[in-house]
Write an enzyme that holds these catalytic residues in place. Structure first.
Site, PDB file in Angstrom:
ATOM      1  N   CYS A  39      -3.725  -0.875  -2.076  1.00 35.64           N
ATOM      2  CA  CYS A  39      -4.002   0.541  -2.332  1.00 35.64           C
ATOM      3  C   CYS A  39      -4.969   0.666  -3.516  1.00 35.64           C
ATOM      4  O   CYS A  39      -4.694   0.153  -4.612  1.00 35.64           O
ATOM      5  CB  CYS A  39      -2.683   1.236  -2.668  1.00 35.64           C
ATOM      6  SG  CYS A  39      -2.857   2.965  -3.070  1.00 35.64           S
ATOM      7  N   ASN A  40      -6.073   1.336  -3.296  1.00 32.28           N
ATOM      8  CA  ASN A  40      -7.045   1.521  -4.386  1.00 32.28           C
ATOM      9  C   ASN A  40      -6.460   2.338  -5.524  1.00 32.28           C
ATOM     10  O   ASN A  40      -6.696   2.047  -6.700  1.00 32.28           O
ATOM     11  CB  ASN A  40      -8.285   2.251  -3.857  1.00 32.28           C
ATOM     12  CG  ASN A  40      -9.192   1.343  -3.073  1.00 32.28           C
ATOM     13  OD1 ASN A  40     -10.196   0.871  -3.581  1.00 32.28           O
ATOM     14  ND2 ASN A  40      -8.835   1.074  -1.829  1.00 32.28           N
ATOM     15  N   THR A  41      -5.679   3.358  -5.173  1.00 32.61           N
ATOM     16  CA  THR A  41      -5.103   4.211  -6.213  1.00 32.61           C
ATOM     17  C   THR A  41      -4.147   3.400  -7.087  1.00 32.61           C
ATOM     18  O   THR A  41      -4.206   3.471  -8.325  1.00 32.61           O
ATOM     19  CB  THR A  41      -4.375   5.415  -5.568  1.00 32.61           C
ATOM     20  OG1 THR A  41      -5.280   6.086  -4.687  1.00 32.61           O
ATOM     21  CG2 THR A  41      -3.867   6.374  -6.603  1.00 32.61           C
TER      22      THR A  41
ATOM     23  N   TYR B  74      -0.447   8.523  -2.514  1.00 35.70           N
ATOM     24  CA  TYR B  74      -0.482   8.249  -3.951  1.00 35.70           C
ATOM     25  C   TYR B  74      -1.701   8.933  -4.597  1.00 35.70           C
ATOM     26  O   TYR B  74      -1.700   9.212  -5.794  1.00 35.70           O
ATOM     27  CB  TYR B  74      -0.615   6.742  -4.205  1.00 35.70           C
ATOM     28  CG  TYR B  74       0.642   5.916  -3.986  1.00 35.70           C
ATOM     29  CD1 TYR B  74       1.778   6.426  -3.366  1.00 35.70           C
ATOM     30  CD2 TYR B  74       0.671   4.582  -4.421  1.00 35.70           C
ATOM     31  CE1 TYR B  74       2.903   5.643  -3.168  1.00 35.70           C
ATOM     32  CE2 TYR B  74       1.807   3.799  -4.229  1.00 35.70           C
ATOM     33  CZ  TYR B  74       2.913   4.328  -3.604  1.00 35.70           C
ATOM     34  OH  TYR B  74       4.023   3.538  -3.419  1.00 35.70           O
ATOM     35  N   GLY B  75      -2.719   9.149  -3.775  1.00 33.77           N
ATOM     36  CA  GLY B  75      -4.015   9.588  -4.307  1.00 33.77           C
ATOM     37  C   GLY B  75      -4.031  10.952  -4.952  1.00 33.77           C
ATOM     38  O   GLY B  75      -4.982  11.307  -5.639  1.00 33.77           O
TER      39      GLY B  75
ATOM     40  N   GLU C 252      -5.910   9.772   9.049  1.00 34.34           N
ATOM     41  CA  GLU C 252      -4.531   9.716   9.566  1.00 34.34           C
ATOM     42  C   GLU C 252      -4.406  10.502  10.877  1.00 34.34           C
ATOM     43  O   GLU C 252      -3.606  10.166  11.736  1.00 34.34           O
ATOM     44  CB  GLU C 252      -3.544  10.245   8.525  1.00 34.34           C
ATOM     45  CG  GLU C 252      -3.569   9.432   7.254  1.00 34.34           C
ATOM     46  CD  GLU C 252      -2.267   8.717   6.955  1.00 34.34           C
ATOM     47  OE1 GLU C 252      -1.221   9.172   7.438  1.00 34.34           O
ATOM     48  OE2 GLU C 252      -2.322   7.697   6.245  1.00 34.34           O
TER      49      GLU C 252
ATOM     50  N   ASP D 251       0.864  -1.177   0.000  1.00 37.84           N
ATOM     51  CA  ASP D 251       0.000   0.000   0.000  1.00 37.84           C
ATOM     52  C   ASP D 251       0.902   1.229   0.000  1.00 37.84           C
ATOM     53  O   ASP D 251       2.106   1.129   0.263  1.00 37.84           O
ATOM     54  CB  ASP D 251      -0.899   0.004   1.245  1.00 37.84           C
ATOM     55  CG  ASP D 251      -1.789   1.240   1.301  1.00 37.84           C
ATOM     56  OD1 ASP D 251      -2.353   1.608   0.253  1.00 37.84           O
ATOM     57  OD2 ASP D 251      -1.902   1.859   2.368  1.00 37.84           O
ATOM     58  N   SER D 252       0.311   2.376  -0.259  1.00 35.51           N
ATOM     59  CA  SER D 252       1.078   3.615  -0.209  1.00 35.51           C
ATOM     60  C   SER D 252       1.510   3.928   1.222  1.00 35.51           C
ATOM     61  O   SER D 252       2.399   4.757   1.420  1.00 35.51           O
ATOM     62  CB  SER D 252       0.223   4.761  -0.755  1.00 35.51           C
ATOM     63  OG  SER D 252      -0.995   4.827  -0.042  1.00 35.51           O
TER      64      SER D 252
ATOM     65  N   CYS E  25     -11.238   3.262  -1.077  1.00 36.51           N
ATOM     66  CA  CYS E  25      -9.961   3.745  -0.551  1.00 36.51           C
ATOM     67  C   CYS E  25      -9.674   2.989   0.735  1.00 36.51           C
ATOM     68  O   CYS E  25     -10.584   2.741   1.532  1.00 36.51           O
ATOM     69  CB  CYS E  25     -10.050   5.250  -0.279  1.00 36.51           C
ATOM     70  SG  CYS E  25      -8.578   5.916   0.541  1.00 36.51           S
ATOM     71  N   THR E  26      -8.412   2.653   0.911  1.00 36.36           N
ATOM     72  CA  THR E  26      -8.002   1.862   2.080  1.00 36.36           C
ATOM     73  C   THR E  26      -8.414   2.485   3.417  1.00 36.36           C
ATOM     74  O   THR E  26      -8.641   1.782   4.386  1.00 36.36           O
ATOM     75  CB  THR E  26      -6.472   1.743   2.094  1.00 36.36           C
ATOM     76  OG1 THR E  26      -5.918   3.044   1.881  1.00 36.36           O
ATOM     77  CG2 THR E  26      -5.987   0.792   1.056  1.00 36.36           C
ATOM     78  N   HIS E  27      -8.482   3.811   3.453  1.00 35.27           N
ATOM     79  CA  HIS E  27      -8.734   4.480   4.737  1.00 35.27           C
ATOM     80  C   HIS E  27     -10.214   4.542   5.120  1.00 35.27           C
ATOM     81  O   HIS E  27     -10.543   4.745   6.276  1.00 35.27           O
ATOM     82  CB  HIS E  27      -8.213   5.916   4.677  1.00 35.27           C
ATOM     83  CG  HIS E  27      -6.724   6.036   4.743  1.00 35.27           C
ATOM     84  ND1 HIS E  27      -5.892   5.414   3.851  1.00 35.27           N
ATOM     85  CD2 HIS E  27      -5.925   6.706   5.605  1.00 35.27           C
ATOM     86  CE1 HIS E  27      -4.639   5.716   4.151  1.00 35.27           C
ATOM     87  NE2 HIS E  27      -4.634   6.489   5.210  1.00 35.27           N
TER      88      HIS E  27
HETATM   89  N1  DGL Z   1      -3.967   3.914  -0.177  1.00 35.20           N
HETATM   90  C1  DGL Z   1      -4.648   5.002  -0.877  1.00 35.20           C
HETATM   91  C2  DGL Z   1      -5.876   4.421  -1.570  1.00 35.20           C
HETATM   92  O1  DGL Z   1      -6.428   3.412  -1.184  1.00 35.20           O
HETATM   93  C3  DGL Z   1      -5.024   6.128   0.061  1.00 35.20           C
HETATM   94  C4  DGL Z   1      -3.823   6.917   0.563  1.00 35.20           C
HETATM   95  C5  DGL Z   1      -3.040   7.582  -0.545  1.00 35.20           C
HETATM   96  O2  DGL Z   1      -3.542   8.545  -1.163  1.00 35.20           O
HETATM   97  O3  DGL Z   1      -1.942   7.136  -0.806  1.00 35.20           O
HETATM   98  O4  DGL Z   1      -6.319   4.981  -2.540  1.00 35.20           O
END
Ligand code: DGL
Length: 267
Positions: A75-77, A44-45, A154, A12-13, A186-188
């Site tokens: 990571c979704n992105t 990453y987003g 976060e 993940d990012s 998104c992971t969060h």
């Molecule tokens: N992990 C990213 C996602 O799931 C969220 C955090 C980021 O922007 O890196 O899209």
């Protein structure tokens, strides 16, 4: 080491992918896991596709070096932007979170009107809408980027007036579009579930791609014949690309204090 006994790599990012790590750990307790959080380069987003692809290839190369039998892009992105490049470059099964999330959403919708929320890069990529339309060309997809959600999570601001105002701002219109399923792309966002639920009401099904991905991973290992069937104890390794201190603090929110040792690595 026999292929079946090799660990599964997850990247993940940063921290958010621990929601996927947790879901996989629960669903597949016999599997060893290696997690890489690219905390030095998060988020990453907000970055370009080119950059996210480059980072993703480097993360996957690190995991390959750890002898993993499959790679999960938590990571979704990165899933939205880098999956084709990863599948092309690595001779390992690579699973992202977009397709499993889209499948689960499609199974849950009755009105064929699905909402998707994610980072700016994920929403701009249109990856969820494409995945959903591939499953049913008549589906209507309503997408909304929610760039403030990641920093709120976060900071641990998941249940205060600022978070409530952001949720209202991002989600009110979607609500009026008649969606009956909302993908938390998104992971969060699973950490914002109670707030999102409060904002959109009880009639909308929330799809958490972490759970859907863990079950897709189980199916993938079954197809590949690489499930670990030995009784040896599963091991967990967590690596991060920045110093672990902040990661550890925030990660406790994701893993509820149950955090394996975190090691710093340069990739
Ligand atoms: N992990 C990213 C996602 O799931 C969220 C955090 C980021 O922007 O890196 O899209």
């Amino acid at each position: 080491m026999a292929r079946t006994e090799r660990p599964i790599g997850i990247f993940d990012s940063g921290i958010g992918g621990l929601t996927v790590f947790e879901a996989v750990r629960k669903r597949l307790p016999g599997e060893s896991l290696v997690y890489l959080g690219d905390s030095a380069r998060v988020p990453y987003g907000t970055k370009s596709a080119e950059t996210v692809i480059r980072y993703s290839l480097e993360n996957a190369a690190f995991l390959e070096g750890k002898g993993v039998k499959a790679i999960v892009v938590a990571c979704n992105t990165a899933s939205a932007l880098a999956l084709p490049a990863l599948s092309q470059k690595f001779d390992l099964p690579v699973l992202g979170v977009v397709n499993p999330g889209a499948k689960e959403a499609m199974a849950a919708t009755k009105r064929r009107t699905i909402g998707v929320i994610g980072t700016s890069a994920t929403i701009a990529s249109d990856a969820y809408a494409r995945a959903l339309k591939e499953l049913d060309s008549n589906v209507r997809v309503v997408s909304q980027a929610c760039p403030l959600f990641v920093p709120l999570v976060e900071e641990g601001w998941t249940d205060n007036d600022v978070a409530r105002a952001a949720a209202k701002h991002y989600l009110s219109d979607m609500h009026n579009e008649g969606i009956d399923v909302l993908i938390l792309g998104c992971t969060h966002y699973p950490l914002l579930k109670p707030l999102i639920r409060e904002t959109v009401g009880d009639a909308i099904t929330l799809v958490d791609s972490a759970e859907a991905t863990a079950s897709a991973l189980e199916a993938l290992l079954g197809r590949e014949g690489t499930r670990n069937k030995t009784s040896s104890k599963a091991t967990y390794q967590i690596y991060v690309t920045d110093i672990p201190a902040r990661f550890e603090t925030v990660a406790r929110r994701f893993l509820h204090n149950d955090l394996p040792g975190v090691r710093h690595v340069t990739i």
